[in-house]
Motif scaffolding. Structure first.
Motif, mmCIF file in Angstrom:
data_model
loop_
_atom_site.group_PDB
_atom_site.id
_atom_site.type_symbol
_atom_site.label_atom_id
_atom_site.label_comp_id
_atom_site.label_asym_id
_atom_site.label_seq_id
_atom_site.Cartn_x
_atom_site.Cartn_y
_atom_site.Cartn_z
ATOM 1 N N ARG A 117 0.838 -1.218 0.000
ATOM 2 C CA ARG A 117 0.000 0.000 0.000
ATOM 3 C C ARG A 117 0.865 1.257 0.000
ATOM 4 N NH1 ARG A 117 -3.543 -1.457 5.002
ATOM 5 N NH2 ARG A 117 -1.402 -1.383 5.649
ATOM 6 N N GLU A 118 1.910 1.252 0.804
ATOM 7 C CA GLU A 118 2.816 2.408 0.838
ATOM 8 C C GLU A 118 3.516 2.585 -0.509
ATOM 9 O OE1 GLU A 118 5.342 1.579 4.153
ATOM 10 O OE2 GLU A 118 3.835 2.221 5.609
ATOM 11 N N ARG A 119 3.903 1.478 -1.121
ATOM 12 C CA ARG A 119 4.552 1.533 -2.430
ATOM 13 C C ARG A 119 3.597 2.118 -3.472
ATOM 14 N NH1 ARG A 119 5.349 -3.668 -3.305
ATOM 15 N NH2 ARG A 119 6.955 -3.743 -1.723
ATOM 16 N N GLU A 120 2.344 1.680 -3.430
ATOM 17 C CA GLU A 120 1.335 2.189 -4.368
ATOM 18 C C GLU A 120 1.078 3.686 -4.146
ATOM 19 O OE1 GLU A 120 -3.349 1.464 -4.875
ATOM 20 O OE2 GLU A 120 -2.131 -0.356 -4.973
ATOM 21 N N GLU A 121 0.992 4.108 -2.873
ATOM 22 C CA GLU A 121 0.747 5.518 -2.545
ATOM 23 C C GLU A 121 1.908 6.394 -3.016
ATOM 24 O OE1 GLU A 121 -1.183 8.901 -0.761
ATOM 25 O OE2 GLU A 121 -1.840 6.995 -1.567
ATOM 26 N N PHE A 122 3.151 5.982 -2.732
ATOM 27 C CA PHE A 122 4.312 6.759 -3.180
ATOM 28 C C PHE A 122 4.398 6.783 -4.698
ATOM 29 C CE2 PHE A 122 7.411 8.811 -0.569
ATOM 30 C CZ PHE A 122 7.048 8.465 0.716
ATOM 31 N N SER A 123 4.062 5.700 -5.337
ATOM 32 C CA SER A 123 4.085 5.651 -6.789
ATOM 33 C C SER A 123 3.081 6.642 -7.363
ATOM 34 C CB SER A 123 3.765 4.235 -7.259
ATOM 35 O OG SER A 123 3.790 4.170 -8.658
ATOM 36 N N ARG A 124 1.921 6.738 -6.746
ATOM 37 C CA ARG A 124 0.859 7.637 -7.210
ATOM 38 C C ARG A 124 1.243 9.104 -7.016
ATOM 39 N NH1 ARG A 124 -3.034 10.420 -5.090
ATOM 40 N NH2 ARG A 124 -2.751 9.637 -2.993
ATOM 41 N N ILE A 125 1.701 9.467 -5.820
ATOM 42 C CA ILE A 125 1.977 10.881 -5.545
ATOM 43 C C ILE A 125 3.390 11.305 -5.943
ATOM 44 C CG2 ILE A 125 0.323 11.029 -3.657
ATOM 45 C CD1 ILE A 125 2.683 10.952 -1.711
ATOM 46 N N GLY A 126 4.288 10.346 -6.118
ATOM 47 C CA GLY A 126 5.678 10.679 -6.382
ATOM 48 C C GLY A 126 6.083 10.642 -7.836
ATOM 49 N N SER A 127 5.163 10.292 -8.731
ATOM 50 C CA SER A 127 5.527 10.260 -10.146
ATOM 51 C C SER A 127 5.800 11.675 -10.637
ATOM 52 C CB SER A 127 4.416 9.625 -10.983
ATOM 53 O OG SER A 127 3.316 10.511 -11.074
ATOM 54 N N ARG A 128 6.614 11.790 -11.674
ATOM 55 C CA ARG A 128 6.906 13.119 -12.223
ATOM 56 C C ARG A 128 5.621 13.820 -12.637
ATOM 57 N NH1 ARG A 128 9.927 12.017 -16.878
ATOM 58 N NH2 ARG A 128 9.520 14.135 -17.480
ATOM 59 N N ALA A 129 4.722 13.099 -13.309
ATOM 60 C CA ALA A 129 3.469 13.710 -13.776
ATOM 61 C C ALA A 129 2.649 14.239 -12.594
ATOM 62 C CB ALA A 129 2.657 12.703 -14.579
#
Length: 187
Positions: A117-129
Motif C-alpha cells: 500500500r505504501e509503495r502504491e501511494e508513493f508511486s501515485r503521488i511521487g511520479s513526475r506527472a
C-alpha cells in the motif's frame, strides 16, 4: 532594448523596459522609445529566485542530517545533485551513484518499501506527472511517512520531505527532497 530601474518623482523605484526604434518622416529620421513598467515582473522574478535559493540552502543544511537529499529537474527528468549520508543506521543507497534519472530513483526507492500500500501511494503521488500537476495546482511543500527496508534488512520509519519550485533562469520545475529516519532523534 534596455531594462533598468528608475526613481519616480514620488521617490519610489520602478523597473522599466525600454524598446527603441527609428522611423523616417519627410526625409528626417526620428528615434522613439516605448517604456513599459515591469516592476511586478521583476518583483515576481526576485521572489522566485529567493524561494529557489532558500530551498537550496535547506537542501544543503538537510544533507548533513538526512539519509538522502537531492535536487531533481523534473522537467528534464534529471538528478542534478544528490547526497546520501553514510551511517550505521542507513548506508547511502547504491543507486545514488552515477548519473540517474528521477524515474529511476523513484523505482529504486519504491523497491525498498516493504508494504504494497505504501509503495502504491508513493508511486501515485511521487511520479513526475503527479508532482508537475501538484506544482500547477499551487502545491509547493509536502511530506509522507512510510517504512523503508535498509540494505542490511532493517525496517525504518522514514519521512520524505518534498519542495517544488521553478528554476529562476528557466521554466523547468525543480524538486528538492530529503529522507529522514522518523524514529532516530539524532537525524
Amino acid at each position: 532594448h534596455l531594462v533598468y530601474r528608475i526613481i519616480t518623482k514620488a521617490k519610489t523605484y520602478l523597473w522599466v523596459s525600454v524598446n527603441f526604434n527609428t522611423f523616417s518622416l519627410d526625409g528626417t529620421r526620428y528615434l522613439y522609445g516605448v517604456y513599459t513598467d515591469i516592476s511586478d515582473l521583476k518583483q515576481q522574478e526576485q521572489l522566485l529566485t529567493e524561494q529557489y535559493n532558500t530551498a537550496q540552502q535547506l537542501l544543503d543544511a538537510f544533507s548533513e542530517k538526512y539519509l538522502l537529499s537531492a535536487r531533481v529537474d523534473l522537467t528534464a527528468n534529471s538528478v542534478e545533485r544528490s547526497k546520501g549520508v553514510q551511517s550505521a543506521i542507513v548506508p547511502a543507497p547504491p543507486w545514488l551513484l552515477g548519473k540517474i534519472s528521477y524515474d529511476d530513483i523513484l523505482q529504486q526507492f519504491l523497491q525498498q518499501l516493504p508494504d504494497d500500500r505504501e509503495r502504491e501511494e508513493f508511486s501515485r503521488i511521487g511520479s513526475r506527472a503527479a508532482l508537475l500537476q501538484a506544482y500547477a495546482r499551487g502545491t509547493r511543500d509536502m511530506s509522507q511517512e512510510c517504512r523503508y527496508l535498509t540494505a542490511d534488512g532493517e525496517i525504518l520509519w522514514i519521512r520524505c520531505y518534498i519542495t517544488l519550485s521553478r528554476r529562476p533562469d528557466s521554466e523547468n520545475i525543480i524538486l528538492l527532497f530529503a529522507l529522514r529516519a522518523s524514529n532516530d532523534e539524532q537525524l
